[in-house]
Scaffold this motif. Sequence first.
Motif, PDB file in Angstrom:
ATOM      1  N   THR A 414     -32.390   4.894  13.817  1.00 23.66           N
ATOM      2  CA  THR A 414     -31.212   5.388  14.516  1.00 23.66           C
ATOM      3  C   THR A 414     -31.537   6.684  15.224  1.00 23.66           C
ATOM      4  OG1 THR A 414     -30.391   6.871  12.776  1.00 23.66           O
ATOM      5  CG2 THR A 414     -29.718   4.557  12.627  1.00 23.66           C
ATOM      6  N   TYR A 415     -30.699   7.025  16.173  1.00 28.49           N
ATOM      7  CA  TYR A 415     -30.756   8.361  16.756  1.00 28.49           C
ATOM      8  C   TYR A 415     -29.606   9.133  16.126  1.00 28.49           C
ATOM      9  CZ  TYR A 415     -31.042  12.073  20.269  1.00 28.49           C
ATOM     10  OH  TYR A 415     -31.177  13.289  20.908  1.00 28.49           O
ATOM     11  N   LEU A 416     -29.943  10.118  15.304  1.00 29.72           N
ATOM     12  CA  LEU A 416     -28.981  10.999  14.632  1.00 29.72           C
ATOM     13  C   LEU A 416     -28.079  10.243  13.660  1.00 29.72           C
ATOM     14  CD1 LEU A 416     -27.875  13.060  17.777  1.00 29.72           C
ATOM     15  CD2 LEU A 416     -29.517  13.766  16.024  1.00 29.72           C
ATOM     16  N   GLY A 417     -28.451   9.021  13.317  1.00 31.19           N
ATOM     17  CA  GLY A 417     -27.580   8.236  12.432  1.00 31.19           C
ATOM     18  C   GLY A 417     -26.321   7.780  13.119  1.00 31.19           C
ATOM     19  N   LEU A 418     -26.273   7.987  14.441  1.00 30.50           N
ATOM     20  CA  LEU A 418     -25.052   7.736  15.203  1.00 30.50           C
ATOM     21  C   LEU A 418     -25.170   6.555  16.151  1.00 30.50           C
ATOM     22  CD1 LEU A 418     -24.040  11.336  16.350  1.00 30.50           C
ATOM     23  CD2 LEU A 418     -22.470   9.674  15.383  1.00 30.50           C
ATOM     24  N   ALA A 419     -26.388   6.250  16.559  1.00 34.03           N
ATOM     25  CA  ALA A 419     -26.556   5.257  17.610  1.00 34.03           C
ATOM     26  C   ALA A 419     -27.906   4.548  17.446  1.00 34.03           C
ATOM     27  CB  ALA A 419     -26.487   5.933  18.966  1.00 34.03           C
ATOM     28  N   VAL A 420     -27.986   3.351  18.018  1.00 35.78           N
ATOM     29  CA  VAL A 420     -29.185   2.517  17.868  1.00 35.78           C
ATOM     30  C   VAL A 420     -29.579   1.993  19.251  1.00 35.78           C
ATOM     31  CG1 VAL A 420     -30.137   0.500  16.660  1.00 35.78           C
ATOM     32  CG2 VAL A 420     -28.223   1.760  15.647  1.00 35.78           C
ATOM     33  N   PRO A 421     -30.853   2.119  19.648  1.00 31.07           N
ATOM     34  CA  PRO A 421     -31.235   1.592  20.961  1.00 31.07           C
ATOM     35  C   PRO A 421     -31.049   0.076  21.005  1.00 31.07           C
ATOM     36  CG  PRO A 421     -33.173   2.383  19.755  1.00 31.07           C
ATOM     37  CD  PRO A 421     -31.977   2.716  18.931  1.00 31.07           C
ATOM     38  N   GLY A 422     -30.620  -0.420  22.142  1.00 31.07           N
ATOM     39  CA  GLY A 422     -30.353  -1.863  22.259  1.00 31.07           C
ATOM     40  C   GLY A 422     -28.905  -2.196  21.927  1.00 31.07           C
ATOM     41  N   PHE A 423     -28.155  -1.180  21.474  1.00 32.13           N
ATOM     42  CA  PHE A 423     -26.751  -1.400  21.086  1.00 32.13           C
ATOM     43  C   PHE A 423     -25.886  -0.337  21.789  1.00 32.13           C
ATOM     44  CE2 PHE A 423     -29.512  -3.213  18.014  1.00 32.13           C
ATOM     45  CZ  PHE A 423     -28.906  -4.384  17.620  1.00 32.13           C
ATOM     46  N   PRO A 424     -25.752  -0.475  23.123  1.00 26.19           N
ATOM     47  CA  PRO A 424     -25.067   0.578  23.874  1.00 26.19           C
ATOM     48  C   PRO A 424     -23.603   0.708  23.470  1.00 26.19           C
ATOM     49  CG  PRO A 424     -25.778  -1.232  25.325  1.00 26.19           C
ATOM     50  CD  PRO A 424     -26.114  -1.636  23.932  1.00 26.19           C
ATOM     51  N   ASN A 425     -23.077   1.909  23.585  1.00 19.90           N
ATOM     52  CA  ASN A 425     -21.635   2.145  23.360  1.00 19.90           C
ATOM     53  C   ASN A 425     -21.181   1.784  21.947  1.00 19.90           C
ATOM     54  OD1 ASN A 425     -21.777   2.830  25.992  1.00 19.90           O
ATOM     55  ND2 ASN A 425     -20.280   1.355  26.745  1.00 19.90           N
ATOM     56  N   LEU A 426     -22.118   1.778  21.031  1.00 21.61           N
ATOM     57  CA  LEU A 426     -21.784   1.523  19.615  1.00 21.61           C
ATOM     58  C   LEU A 426     -22.130   2.789  18.829  1.00 21.61           C
ATOM     59  CD1 LEU A 426     -21.240  -0.820  17.344  1.00 21.61           C
ATOM     60  CD2 LEU A 426     -23.705  -0.649  17.053  1.00 21.61           C
ATOM     61  N   PHE A 427     -21.185   3.279  18.063  1.00 17.54           N
ATOM     62  CA  PHE A 427     -21.412   4.489  17.266  1.00 17.54           C
ATOM     63  C   PHE A 427     -21.192   4.173  15.793  1.00 17.54           C
ATOM     64  CE2 PHE A 427     -20.121   5.920  21.443  1.00 17.54           C
ATOM     65  CZ  PHE A 427     -21.077   6.876  21.735  1.00 17.54           C
ATOM     66  N   THR A 428     -22.032   4.751  14.956  1.00 23.32           N
ATOM     67  CA  THR A 428     -21.963   4.454  13.522  1.00 23.32           C
ATOM     68  C   THR A 428     -21.648   5.751  12.764  1.00 23.32           C
ATOM     69  OG1 THR A 428     -24.363   4.770  13.444  1.00 23.32           O
ATOM     70  CG2 THR A 428     -23.578   2.506  13.609  1.00 23.32           C
ATOM     71  N   ILE A 429     -20.406   5.892  12.352  1.00 30.10           N
ATOM     72  CA  ILE A 429     -20.033   7.127  11.624  1.00 30.10           C
ATOM     73  C   ILE A 429     -20.753   7.126  10.273  1.00 30.10           C
ATOM     74  CG2 ILE A 429     -18.144   8.450  10.591  1.00 30.10           C
ATOM     75  CD1 ILE A 429     -16.286   7.320  12.675  1.00 30.10           C
ATOM     76  N   THR A 430     -21.373   8.242   9.963  1.00 31.79           N
ATOM     77  CA  THR A 430     -22.182   8.442   8.747  1.00 31.79           C
ATOM     78  C   THR A 430     -23.208   7.316   8.544  1.00 31.79           C
ATOM     79  OG1 THR A 430     -20.571   7.451   7.224  1.00 31.79           O
ATOM     80  CG2 THR A 430     -20.433   9.829   7.553  1.00 31.79           C
ATOM     81  N   GLY A 431     -23.838   6.932   9.647  1.00 33.85           N
ATOM     82  CA  GLY A 431     -24.873   5.894   9.573  1.00 33.85           C
ATOM     83  C   GLY A 431     -26.150   6.417   8.938  1.00 33.85           C
ATOM     84  N   PRO A 432     -27.102   5.500   8.649  1.00 33.79           N
ATOM     85  CA  PRO A 432     -28.387   5.926   8.091  1.00 33.79           C
ATOM     86  C   PRO A 432     -29.088   6.880   9.053  1.00 33.79           C
ATOM     87  CG  PRO A 432     -28.386   3.547   8.621  1.00 33.79           C
ATOM     88  CD  PRO A 432     -26.998   4.047   8.851  1.00 33.79           C
ATOM     89  N   GLY A 433     -29.651   7.947   8.488  1.00 36.72           N
ATOM     90  CA  GLY A 433     -30.279   8.959   9.340  1.00 36.72           C
ATOM     91  C   GLY A 433     -29.347  10.124   9.616  1.00 36.72           C
ATOM     92  N   SER A 434     -28.142  10.086   9.024  1.00 38.71           N
ATOM     93  CA  SER A 434     -27.243  11.255   9.109  1.00 38.71           C
ATOM     94  C   SER A 434     -27.042  11.776   7.685  1.00 38.71           C
ATOM     95  CB  SER A 434     -25.909  10.860   9.743  1.00 38.71           C
ATOM     96  OG  SER A 434     -25.139  10.094   8.855  1.00 38.71           O
TER      97      SER A 434
END
Length: 544
Positions: A414-434
Amino acid sequence: MTEEINDAAPLDAVVIGAGFAGLYMLYRLREQGFSVHGFEQGDGVGGTWYWNRYPGARCDSEIMYYSYSFLPDLEQEWPLKERYPGQPEILRYLEHVADRLDLRKDFTFGAKVTAIEYDEATGRWTVRTEQGQTATARYVVTAVGCLSTANRPDFAGADSFQGVSLHTGRWPHEPVDFTGKRVGIIGTGASGIQAIPVIAEQAGHLTVFQRTAQFTIPAENKPLDQHFVAMWKQNYREWRRRTRQSAGGAPVSRSTVSALEVPEDKRRAIYEGAWGAGGFTFTFGTFGDLLVDEQANKTAADFVRSKIDEIVSDPEVADMLKPTAFPFGTKRLPLDTNYYETFNRPNVDLVDLRRTPLEEITPTGIRTSGGQYDLDMIVYATGFDALTGPLQALGIRGKRGRSLAEAWAEGPRTYLGLAVPGFPNLFTITGPGSPSVLSNMPVSIEQHVEWIGDCLAWLRDRALGGIEATESATVAWTEHVQEVANLTLYPKAASWYMGANIPGKPRLFLPYIGGLDNYGRKCDEVAGNGYEGFELSSAHAVAS
Ligand code: N01
C-alpha cells in the motif's frame, strides 16, 4: 432482487462499514457536499462494538480519548464514568452519534458487500451486496476495521459438536447463559483473557485451552473520579491536540530510560508501580527500550513471570501460564481484570495444547492427545484474519479486473496504508501499512477520514477525477514499513501483526510502527506537495 441505490448519476462516494471510521467518513463527505451512501453488514452501527459482545468485552484505551474529537459539544455532555469503557457503553456512544448526526438514513444495514469492481471506461466503481443492492460511485472508501474477519481454525469435527459454539468476534445479541454449564474456551489472546474471568464466575466449569501463553497486565479498571473528569473536560481541546501529536494516539508520557541503566531493585520498584497503576504505562511509561532491546525486554518478561508465580497458587498451572515463546509485548499486550487469579478458582482448569495438542472437536466436546473434555458450550476466542482479511472479503477488483487478493498475493502493498496501485479512487481507512492497530483507533481513524475528505475536496476544486498510488511510492512505503518494524523486536513473535495466525498468509509486519505523529506528518507532506506519490488524472472529472 436487485435494488439500485443510485439512479442515473453515480454517487460521489460509497463508504463501507458503520463503525467509528464509516460513521465519521460518511458524515464528513456529506458535510463537504458529496453525494455518499454507506453499506454495513450488521443490522446496526458500531462495527467492532456491534460484533464483539462477549462477556467482559471492554476497550483498553481510556475513555477520555476513546471517542471522536470532532464533536466538542458531545465530549462535554457524554458522561465519563469508568476508566475503560465496556462494549455496551461504546455501542451506545456510537448509536448516539449516528442519531445525533442523522447518519442512519444514508446507510443500508444488513448489506454485506461482496463485490467492488472498477470500470476503466467510465472511471466508476460498482459496489454489490449479497442482499442484491448495487451502487455506482466515483470513489470507494473502505471503513471495515482491522479485526473484523473472524478466524475460525479448521478443527476436525467442529461441525459435529452438539452443544453451543460461539466466536467472541461474532457474539449473539441475545444474552448467553453459562449458568451451571461445562464451558470450553479456545484461545488466550485479548478476547479470551477478557472473557475467561467473567465466564468463570458464571459457568459450572470452565476449561481453558491454551496454545501459547500470553503476557497480560492488569487494567485496573475503576470508576473515574469526577473532579478529574471535570478537569479533563475543561482542557479537552488541549488533550485532543496532544493525542493527535502522540506516537500512539494517547496522551501518555513515554520513558526514554533504558531498563538496563537502573539497578535491579529500582527497576523492580518501577515495574511494581506500573503493574499497580494498570494499563499500557507498563510498556511505554517504564523504560524506553523494552520493545527494541532483548535484554531490556527480558527484564519486563521476567517481572511478569514472577507475578504469575505470586498470583497463581498451583505451581504447575503457574508454569503453564508463563509466556516464553516470544518477547514481552511483541504480541498485542492484553489488559486484564483478574485473569491470572481466575486459575485459582476450583471450577477452572487449564489445558496446555502444546503438551497435549487438540486432535478434534467431537459431538460432546474437545479431544486432545491427553483425553476427552465433555462440554456443553465451546467459545472460540481464536482471533481474526487481521487487516487484510476484511479488505479481501469485499471482492475488490481494480484495473484489468485484477483482484486485491492477486495484488497482495505476497502480502499487502500500500501507499501509506491508504491506497493501492491498480485500484484508483479507492481508499482504505486504517489499511495495512498505516499505524491503525498500533494506535488508539479513533485517533488514527479521524486522521485518515480527514485526509481522505480533504483529498477529495482538493480533487474536486481542480476538476480532477482520478487519483491512484504510483508503483514507486508504494514500493518505497511498503519497504519502509518493514524496515521500521525490523528495528524492533515485534517481528520475533508469530503474531497476527505478522499474519502468522492464519495458515498460508504471507509473513510481513502489517501495521506501520513508526508512530502516528511521524505518520501524520508524512501524510500532510504528501498532501502539501500536491499528493506526491499519486498519479492524478482529469479523466471523468467530477462535474460539480
Ligand atoms: O485474538 P488473538 P483475540 N488452536 O489472535 C489461539 C484486539 N482486541 O480476539 O497464540 C489453538 O490475539 C491463539 O493461540 P496462538 C486486540 O488488538 C482488543 O484475542 O496463536 N489455539 C490465541 O491464543 C487483540 O490483539 C480488545 O498460539 C488457537 C487466540 O486463539 C486482537 O483484537 C479486546 C488456534 C487468538 O488470540 C485479537 O485478539 C479484544 C488454533 N488453531 C481484542 N488459532 C480490547 O481493546 C488461534 N488460537 C480490550
